[in-house]
Scaffold this motif. Structure first.
Motif, short mmCIF file in Angstrom:
data_model
loop_
_atom_site.label_atom_id
_atom_site.label_comp_id
_atom_site.label_asym_id
_atom_site.label_seq_id
_atom_site.Cartn_x
_atom_site.Cartn_y
_atom_site.Cartn_z
N ALA A 106 75.08 65.82 35.62
CA ALA A 106 75.13 65.14 36.92
C ALA A 106 74.56 66.02 38.02
O ALA A 106 73.93 65.52 38.97
N ALA A 107 74.74 67.33 37.91
CA ALA A 107 74.20 68.24 38.92
C ALA A 107 72.67 68.22 38.94
O ALA A 107 72.05 68.47 39.98
N LYS A 108 72.06 67.91 37.80
CA LYS A 108 70.60 67.82 37.71
C LYS A 108 70.11 66.37 37.81
O LYS A 108 68.96 66.08 37.55
N HIS A 109 71.02 65.45 38.16
CA HIS A 109 70.70 64.02 38.33
C HIS A 109 70.15 63.40 37.05
O HIS A 109 69.16 62.67 37.06
N VAL A 110 70.83 63.71 35.93
CA VAL A 110 70.46 63.15 34.63
C VAL A 110 71.70 62.45 34.07
O VAL A 110 72.79 62.99 34.10
N THR A 111 71.53 61.23 33.56
CA THR A 111 72.64 60.51 32.97
C THR A 111 72.75 60.85 31.48
O THR A 111 71.81 61.40 30.89
N TRP A 112 73.89 60.50 30.90
CA TRP A 112 74.10 60.77 29.47
C TRP A 112 73.10 59.98 28.63
O TRP A 112 72.57 60.50 27.65
N ASN A 113 72.83 58.74 28.99
CA ASN A 113 71.87 57.93 28.22
C ASN A 113 70.46 58.49 28.32
O ASN A 113 69.70 58.45 27.35
N GLU A 114 70.09 59.00 29.48
CA GLU A 114 68.77 59.64 29.61
C GLU A 114 68.70 60.89 28.72
O GLU A 114 67.67 61.15 28.09
N ALA A 115 69.79 61.65 28.68
CA ALA A 115 69.83 62.85 27.84
C ALA A 115 69.73 62.48 26.36
O ALA A 115 69.05 63.16 25.59
N LYS A 116 70.40 61.37 25.96
CA LYS A 116 70.31 60.92 24.57
C LYS A 116 68.87 60.56 24.21
O LYS A 116 68.40 60.88 23.13
N GLY A 117 68.17 59.88 25.13
CA GLY A 117 66.78 59.53 24.88
C GLY A 117 65.88 60.75 24.83
O GLY A 117 64.96 60.84 24.01
N THR A 118 66.14 61.70 25.70
CA THR A 118 65.33 62.92 25.75
C THR A 118 65.53 63.76 24.49
O THR A 118 64.61 64.44 24.04
N GLN A 120 65.68 62.98 21.49
CA GLN A 120 64.86 62.55 20.35
C GLN A 120 63.52 63.28 20.32
O GLN A 120 62.91 63.42 19.27
N ASN A 121 63.05 63.72 21.47
CA ASN A 121 61.80 64.49 21.56
C ASN A 121 62.18 65.94 21.81
O ASN A 121 62.63 66.31 22.89
N ARG A 122 61.96 66.82 20.82
CA ARG A 122 62.43 68.21 20.90
C ARG A 122 61.77 68.98 22.03
O ARG A 122 62.42 69.82 22.67
N VAL A 123 60.49 68.74 22.31
CA VAL A 123 59.81 69.46 23.38
C VAL A 123 60.41 69.11 24.73
O VAL A 123 60.72 70.00 25.54
N ARG A 124 60.61 67.81 24.98
CA ARG A 124 61.23 67.40 26.24
C ARG A 124 62.67 67.88 26.32
O ARG A 124 63.16 68.23 27.40
N TRP A 125 63.40 67.90 25.18
CA TRP A 125 64.78 68.36 25.17
C TRP A 125 64.86 69.84 25.54
O TRP A 125 65.71 70.25 26.32
N ARG A 126 63.96 70.65 24.98
CA ARG A 126 63.97 72.08 25.30
C ARG A 126 63.68 72.31 26.78
O ARG A 126 64.27 73.19 27.40
N ALA A 127 62.79 71.49 27.34
CA ALA A 127 62.52 71.61 28.78
C ALA A 127 63.75 71.24 29.60
O ALA A 127 64.07 71.91 30.59
N LEU A 128 64.47 70.20 29.18
CA LEU A 128 65.70 69.81 29.88
C LEU A 128 66.76 70.88 29.77
O LEU A 128 67.43 71.22 30.75
N VAL A 129 66.91 71.49 28.59
CA VAL A 129 67.89 72.56 28.38
C VAL A 129 67.54 73.76 29.25
O VAL A 129 68.42 74.36 29.87
N GLU A 130 66.27 74.12 29.32
CA GLU A 130 65.85 75.22 30.20
C GLU A 130 66.21 74.93 31.64
O GLU A 130 66.67 75.81 32.37
N ASP A 131 66.01 73.69 32.06
CA ASP A 131 66.34 73.30 33.43
C ASP A 131 67.85 73.36 33.66
O ASP A 131 68.31 73.82 34.71
N LEU A 132 68.63 72.91 32.68
CA LEU A 132 70.08 72.93 32.80
C LEU A 132 70.65 74.35 32.81
O LEU A 132 71.65 74.61 33.47
N CYS A 133 70.02 75.23 32.06
CA CYS A 133 70.56 76.58 31.89
C CYS A 133 70.00 77.59 32.88
O CYS A 133 70.49 78.72 32.94
#
Length: 135
Positions: A106-118, A120-133
């Motif tokens: 929520a602090a990064k303005h991402v919903t749980w459903n958006e995270a679930k969709g992201t 599925q794509n490992r490259v986009r997921w790693r980018a999201l994790v980098e942003d979160l961390c």
């Protein structure tokens, strides 16, 4: 401000113990003993270590991504997505592990459903994790 500076919990006590163990190990590896002193901050920058809270957070999100890529009926995925109803019992912490992760999203303005969709794509997921961390 990291998580342990803002709240007092058992998690924070364990993080402090882990930091102490890592500092002792790094000092032994680099052969830094008394009377030669070095601050913990300098020790971590010299060895290029990331803060332990960031490492824990990244590993947690890595596991979440791994779990979200599992098939829909998998027991681990169902356990992750399970939302117990009702109030938590007296004496239990208000913030569970999952609620903490949801607050990070929520602090990064991402919903749980958006995270679930992201996930599925490992490259986009790693980018999201980098942003979160990133701190």
């Amino acid at each position: 401000m990291n998580e342990c500076e803002s709240r007092k919990s058992l998690y924070c006590k364990y993080v402090k113990v882990i930091i102490r163990i890592i500092n002792n190990s790094l000092r032994n590896i680099l052969r830094i003993w008394w009377p030669r002193k070095i601050s913990s901050k300098d020790l971590w920058s010299q060895t290029e270590q990331r803060p332990i809270e960031e490492e824990i957070r990244q590993r947690a999100w890595g596991w979440i991504g791994h779990t979200l890529r599992k098939p829909d009926g998998h027991v681990v995925k169902r356990a992750l997505e399970w939302n117990p109803q009702g109030k938590r019992k007296r004496g239990r912490p208000q913030h569970s592990w999952r609620r903490t992760r949801m607050a990070e999203l929520a602090a990064k303005h991402v919903t749980w459903n958006e995270a679930k969709g992201t996930a599925q794509n490992r490259v986009r997921w790693r980018a999201l994790v980098e942003d979160l961390c990133s701190t």
